[in-house]
Write a protein that holds these residues in place. Structure first.
Motif, short mmCIF file in Angstrom:
data_model
loop_
_atom_site.label_atom_id
_atom_site.label_comp_id
_atom_site.label_asym_id
_atom_site.label_seq_id
_atom_site.Cartn_x
_atom_site.Cartn_y
_atom_site.Cartn_z
N ILE A 133 13.32 -2.92 -8.02
CA ILE A 133 12.10 -2.67 -8.78
C ILE A 133 11.10 -1.97 -7.86
CG2 ILE A 133 10.13 -3.76 -9.93
CD1 ILE A 133 12.06 -5.94 -10.85
N ASN A 134 10.45 -0.96 -8.41
CA ASN A 134 9.47 -0.19 -7.65
C ASN A 134 8.40 0.31 -8.60
OD1 ASN A 134 8.36 1.10 -5.40
ND2 ASN A 134 9.83 2.77 -5.38
N GLN A 135 7.25 0.67 -8.06
CA GLN A 135 6.31 1.44 -8.85
C GLN A 135 6.94 2.82 -9.07
OE1 GLN A 135 4.56 -0.21 -6.08
NE2 GLN A 135 3.44 -1.62 -7.36
N PRO A 186 13.64 -2.20 7.19
CA PRO A 186 14.21 -3.17 8.14
C PRO A 186 15.37 -2.62 8.98
CG PRO A 186 13.83 -4.21 6.04
CD PRO A 186 13.55 -2.74 5.85
N SER A 187 16.07 -1.61 8.45
CA SER A 187 17.17 -1.00 9.21
C SER A 187 16.66 -0.22 10.41
CB SER A 187 17.97 -0.06 8.31
OG SER A 187 17.17 1.07 7.96
N GLN A 205 14.36 -8.52 -5.34
CA GLN A 205 14.75 -7.29 -6.02
C GLN A 205 13.74 -6.16 -5.78
OE1 GLN A 205 15.21 -7.68 -10.30
NE2 GLN A 205 16.34 -5.77 -10.45
N LEU A 206 12.59 -6.46 -5.19
CA LEU A 206 11.58 -5.42 -4.95
C LEU A 206 12.11 -4.44 -3.92
CD1 LEU A 206 8.31 -7.53 -4.89
CD2 LEU A 206 9.39 -6.37 -6.82
N ARG A 207 11.90 -3.16 -4.17
CA ARG A 207 12.41 -2.12 -3.27
C ARG A 207 11.85 -2.27 -1.87
NH1 ARG A 207 14.77 3.23 -4.65
NH2 ARG A 207 15.08 4.20 -2.63
N SER A 208 10.58 -2.65 -1.80
CA SER A 208 9.94 -2.89 -0.50
C SER A 208 8.79 -3.86 -0.73
CB SER A 208 9.41 -1.58 0.11
OG SER A 208 8.17 -1.23 -0.47
N PRO A 209 8.24 -4.42 0.35
CA PRO A 209 7.08 -5.30 0.20
C PRO A 209 5.84 -4.55 -0.30
CG PRO A 209 7.63 -5.02 2.53
CD PRO A 209 8.70 -4.34 1.74
N GLN A 267 2.40 -5.63 -2.59
CA GLN A 267 1.14 -5.42 -1.86
C GLN A 267 0.21 -4.50 -2.64
OE1 GLN A 267 0.18 -6.96 1.18
NE2 GLN A 267 -1.74 -6.22 0.31
N CYS A 268 0.75 -3.46 -3.24
CA CYS A 268 -0.09 -2.55 -4.03
C CYS A 268 -0.71 -3.27 -5.23
CB CYS A 268 0.72 -1.35 -4.51
SG CYS A 268 1.07 -0.16 -3.20
N VAL A 269 0.05 -4.15 -5.87
CA VAL A 269 -0.48 -4.92 -6.99
C VAL A 269 -1.58 -5.86 -6.50
CG1 VAL A 269 0.07 -6.70 -8.71
CG2 VAL A 269 1.57 -4.71 -8.43
N HIS A 270 -1.36 -6.54 -5.38
CA HIS A 270 -2.39 -7.43 -4.83
C HIS A 270 -3.65 -6.65 -4.48
CE1 HIS A 270 0.09 -10.93 -4.89
NE2 HIS A 270 0.91 -10.53 -3.93
N ASP A 271 -3.49 -5.47 -3.89
CA ASP A 271 -4.66 -4.66 -3.53
C ASP A 271 -5.39 -4.18 -4.77
OD1 ASP A 271 -4.02 -5.12 -0.91
OD2 ASP A 271 -3.21 -3.11 -0.54
N TYR A 272 -4.66 -3.84 -5.80
CA TYR A 272 -5.26 -3.43 -7.07
C TYR A 272 -6.09 -4.60 -7.64
CZ TYR A 272 -5.60 -1.83 -11.92
OH TYR A 272 -6.06 -1.46 -13.15
#
Length: 155
Positions: free
Chosen positions: A37-39, A80-81, A125-129, A133-138
């Protein structure tokens, strides 16, 4: 892979649109074939200005016309890689019109609207943290004027 190149971040844009407490996201297959899942987000293309890129990515990945209204944040993230990193410019705005007949980009399964709690519950399932984070900042009220975005040299 050349470590110098691995550390040079790819420039990406992301659209953060909220409607009735739900955020527009996509389910897509990543390069490893996992469903994530991603934006609506993607890479800045050569010769493309940043705001056009976020509008294009949102339309191509969701079928929604997106109007950026503010810069939400600038995020630097190393996978992470440690083989690649991203400089993400996230924009808040409105999803205005939807074309359900529009074909979506390769790899996109579908667009959906999820609450912050639904997103958090899908953490692995989130593509990245950066997604959460973007939702929290919004939700925290992060808003910066689009005038901060400048382009020089033929864009």
């Amino acid at each position: 892979m050349n470590q110098t190149l691995a550390k040079r971040p790819a420039v990406t844009v992301a659209a953060v649109a909220e409607r009735d407490g739900r955020f527009l996201v996509v389910e897509e297959h990543d390069s490893a074939g996992r469903l994530v899942i991603n934006q609506p987000a993607g890479h800045l293309e050569p010769g493309e200005d940043i705001l056009s890129a976020v509008m294009r990515e949102a339309l191509e990945e969701t079928g929604w016309t997106f109007r950026p209204e503010f810069l939400l944040g600038v995020y630097l993230w190393e996978h992470p890689s440690k083989t690649h990193s991203y400089l993400r410019l996230a924009f808040g705005g409105k999803a205005l019109e939807h074309d359900p007949a529009r074909p979506l980009d390769d790899g996109i399964v579908h667009a959906l609207w999820l609450t912050p709690d639904e997103l958090a519950a899908r953490g692995p399932q989130l593509r990245s943290p950066l997604v959460l984070q973007c939702v929290h900042d919004y939700l925290a009220g992060g808003r910066y004027p689009l005038e901060l975005i400048k382009a020089y040299g033929g864009f």
